[in-house]
Design a protein around this motif. Structure first.
Motif, PDB file in Angstrom:
ATOM      1  N   LEU A  48       0.578  -0.799   0.402  1.00 22.01           N
ATOM      2  CA  LEU A  48      -0.026   0.058  -0.321  1.00 22.01           C
ATOM      3  C   LEU A  48       0.537   1.234  -0.152  1.00 22.01           C
ATOM      4  N   SER A  49       0.243   1.832  -0.529  1.00 20.84           N
ATOM      5  CA  SER A  49       0.861   3.629  -0.680  1.00 20.84           C
ATOM      6  C   SER A  49      -0.151   4.489  -0.380  1.00 20.84           C
ATOM      7  N   CYS A  50       0.212   5.928   0.636  1.00 18.10           N
ATOM      8  CA  CYS A  50       0.280   6.610   0.760  1.00 18.10           C
ATOM      9  C   CYS A  50       0.771   8.642   0.837  1.00 18.10           C
ATOM     10  N   ALA A  51       0.301   9.195  -0.119  1.00 19.72           N
ATOM     11  CA  ALA A  51       1.305  10.223  -0.773  1.00 19.72           C
ATOM     12  C   ALA A  51       0.268  11.676   0.494  1.00 19.72           C
ATOM     13  N   ALA A  52       1.190  12.061   1.277  1.00 20.34           N
ATOM     14  CA  ALA A  52       0.757  13.168   2.137  1.00 20.34           C
ATOM     15  C   ALA A  52       0.626  15.208   0.886  1.00 20.34           C
ATOM     16  N   SER A  53       0.064  15.350   0.892  1.00 21.46           N
ATOM     17  CA  SER A  53      -0.235  16.358   0.009  1.00 21.46           C
ATOM     18  C   SER A  53      -0.617  17.813   0.790  1.00 21.46           C
ATOM     19  N   GLY A  54      -0.079  19.267   0.711  1.00 18.17           N
ATOM     20  CA  GLY A  54      -0.159  20.413   1.761  1.00 18.17           C
ATOM     21  C   GLY A  54       0.600  20.799   2.894  1.00 18.17           C
ATOM     22  N   SER A  84       0.334   0.335  12.242  1.00 23.02           N
ATOM     23  CA  SER A  84       2.020   0.238  11.995  1.00 23.02           C
ATOM     24  C   SER A  84       2.352   2.046  11.831  1.00 23.02           C
ATOM     25  N   GLY A  85       3.114   2.159  11.611  1.00 24.18           N
ATOM     26  CA  GLY A  85       3.138   3.832  11.925  1.00 24.18           C
ATOM     27  C   GLY A  85       4.837   4.168  11.558  1.00 24.18           C
ATOM     28  N   SER A  86       5.154   5.502  11.185  1.00 26.83           N
ATOM     29  CA  SER A  86       6.526   5.751  10.783  1.00 26.83           C
ATOM     30  C   SER A  86       6.556   7.019  11.246  1.00 26.83           C
ATOM     31  N   THR A  87       7.975   7.845  11.947  1.00 27.42           N
ATOM     32  CA  THR A  87       7.867   9.268  11.624  1.00 27.42           C
ATOM     33  C   THR A  87       8.801   9.466  11.207  1.00 27.42           C
ATOM     34  N   TRP A  88       8.940  10.461  10.657  1.00 29.78           N
ATOM     35  CA  TRP A  88      10.109  11.556   9.772  1.00 29.78           C
ATOM     36  C   TRP A  88      11.231  10.878  10.010  1.00 29.78           C
ATOM     37  N   SER A  89      11.887  10.877  11.357  1.00 29.24           N
ATOM     38  CA  SER A  89      12.919  11.299  11.945  1.00 29.24           C
ATOM     39  C   SER A  89      13.260   9.306  11.964  1.00 29.24           C
ATOM     40  N   GLY A  90      12.350   8.173  11.757  1.00 26.11           N
ATOM     41  CA  GLY A  90      12.450   7.136  12.223  1.00 26.11           C
ATOM     42  C   GLY A  90      12.175   6.382  12.944  1.00 26.11           C
ATOM     43  N   GLY A  91      10.888   6.723  13.759  1.00 26.01           N
ATOM     44  CA  GLY A  91      10.346   5.943  14.542  1.00 26.01           C
ATOM     45  C   GLY A  91       9.489   4.861  14.266  1.00 26.01           C
ATOM     46  N   GLY A 128       6.600  -9.343  12.012  1.00 26.28           N
ATOM     47  CA  GLY A 128       7.055 -10.250  11.105  1.00 26.28           C
ATOM     48  C   GLY A 128       6.512 -10.017   9.894  1.00 26.28           C
ATOM     49  N   ARG A 129       5.311  -9.524   9.731  1.00 29.36           N
ATOM     50  CA  ARG A 129       4.594  -9.810   8.159  1.00 29.36           C
ATOM     51  C   ARG A 129       4.786  -8.011   7.850  1.00 29.36           C
ATOM     52  N   PHE A 130       4.138  -7.412   7.785  1.00 30.42           N
ATOM     53  CA  PHE A 130       3.883  -6.130   7.485  1.00 30.42           C
ATOM     54  C   PHE A 130       4.984  -5.199   7.903  1.00 30.42           C
ATOM     55  N   THR A 131       5.764  -4.589   7.094  1.00 28.75           N
ATOM     56  CA  THR A 131       6.802  -3.432   7.106  1.00 28.75           C
ATOM     57  C   THR A 131       6.468  -2.136   6.511  1.00 28.75           C
ATOM     58  N   ILE A 132       6.618  -1.152   7.271  1.00 29.72           N
ATOM     59  CA  ILE A 132       6.245   0.054   6.926  1.00 29.72           C
ATOM     60  C   ILE A 132       7.606   0.669   6.546  1.00 29.72           C
ATOM     61  N   SER A 133       7.281   1.456   5.619  1.00 34.38           N
ATOM     62  CA  SER A 133       8.650   2.343   5.084  1.00 34.38           C
ATOM     63  C   SER A 133       8.315   3.832   4.858  1.00 34.38           C
ATOM     64  N   ARG A 134       9.490   4.235   4.016  1.00 35.61           N
ATOM     65  CA  ARG A 134       8.718   6.127   3.943  1.00 35.61           C
ATOM     66  C   ARG A 134      10.308   6.233   3.046  1.00 35.61           C
ATOM     67  N   ASP A 135       9.319   7.743   2.028  1.00 38.58           N
ATOM     68  CA  ASP A 135      10.410   8.332   1.569  1.00 38.58           C
ATOM     69  C   ASP A 135       9.694   9.863   1.654  1.00 38.58           C
ATOM     70  N   ASN A 136      10.584  10.763   2.588  1.00 42.85           N
ATOM     71  CA  ASN A 136      10.541  11.859   3.106  1.00 42.85           C
ATOM     72  C   ASN A 136      10.289  12.697   1.602  1.00 42.85           C
ATOM     73  N   THR A 182       4.970  10.377   1.512  1.00 40.99           N
ATOM     74  CA  THR A 182       4.715   9.517   1.185  1.00 40.99           C
ATOM     75  C   THR A 182       5.424   8.106   2.325  1.00 40.99           C
ATOM     76  N   VAL A 183       4.377   7.338   2.619  1.00 40.38           N
ATOM     77  CA  VAL A 183       4.607   5.590   3.293  1.00 40.38           C
ATOM     78  C   VAL A 183       4.064   4.701   3.189  1.00 40.38           C
ATOM     79  N   TYR A 184       5.176   3.429   3.369  1.00 36.17           N
ATOM     80  CA  TYR A 184       4.496   2.252   2.260  1.00 36.17           C
ATOM     81  C   TYR A 184       4.228   1.927   3.213  1.00 36.17           C
ATOM     82  N   LEU A 185       3.285  -0.080   3.099  1.00 37.75           N
ATOM     83  CA  LEU A 185       2.713  -0.106   3.882  1.00 37.75           C
ATOM     84  C   LEU A 185       3.608  -2.106   2.894  1.00 37.75           C
ATOM     85  N   GLN A 186       4.366  -2.691   3.219  1.00 42.03           N
ATOM     86  CA  GLN A 186       4.487  -3.654   2.108  1.00 42.03           C
ATOM     87  C   GLN A 186       3.656  -4.866   3.107  1.00 42.03           C
ATOM     88  N   MET A 187       2.397  -5.140   2.482  1.00 39.55           N
ATOM     89  CA  MET A 187       2.485  -6.539   3.236  1.00 39.55           C
ATOM     90  C   MET A 187       2.792  -8.408   2.399  1.00 39.55           C
TER      91      MET A 187
END
Length: 122
Positions: free
Chosen positions: A20-26, A49-56, A65-73, A77-82
């Motif tokens: 999954l992908s989520c792009a934020a704007s504004g 799952s959640g992810s901060t800009w700084s890496g939390g 163990g099944r899902f991985t969250i990542s981001r492209d600051n 955009t944040v991604y959820l690999q399931m």
């Protein structure tokens, strides 16, 4: 002030993977947190799952163990690999945005996407 757009949901079989992908704007000023919640029919919305800009990073126990969250600051955009999807993962997945610290509580998030449906067949 912030708009969120989710994509990537679909129909898959148990054991398959989906991203999954989520792009934020504004007004995406830092620091901020972007998280994924999900809601199945008849159930309350729950943190995934959640992810901060700084890496939390945080995960619900049900997806560790099944899902991985990542981001492209750079793209806000944040991604959820399931991976290893199960029928119980079937839900509408929502992207959420908040200022500052990571939270597992949905009421702390001020901005929400419209959701993307994930259906896992057995």
């Amino acid at each position: 002030q912030v708009q969120l757009g989710e994509s990537g949901g679909g129909l898959v079989e148990a054991g398959d993977s989906l991203t999954l992908s989520c792009a934020a704007s504004g007004d995406t000023f830092r620091p901020y947190t972007m998280s994924w919640f999900r809601q199945a029919p008849g159930k309350e919305r729950e943190f995934v799952s959640g992810s901060t800009w700084s890496g939390g990073i945080a995960y619900a126990d049900s997806v560790k163990g099944r899902f991985t969250i990542s981001r492209d600051n750079a793209k806000n955009t944040v991604y959820l690999q399931m991976n290893s999807l199960k029928p119980e993962d079937t839900a509408v997945y929502y992207c959420a945005f908040k200022r500052g610290l990571l939270s597992r509580t949905q009421s702390n998030y001020g901005y929400w996407g419209q959701g993307t449906q994930v259906t896992v067949s057995s």
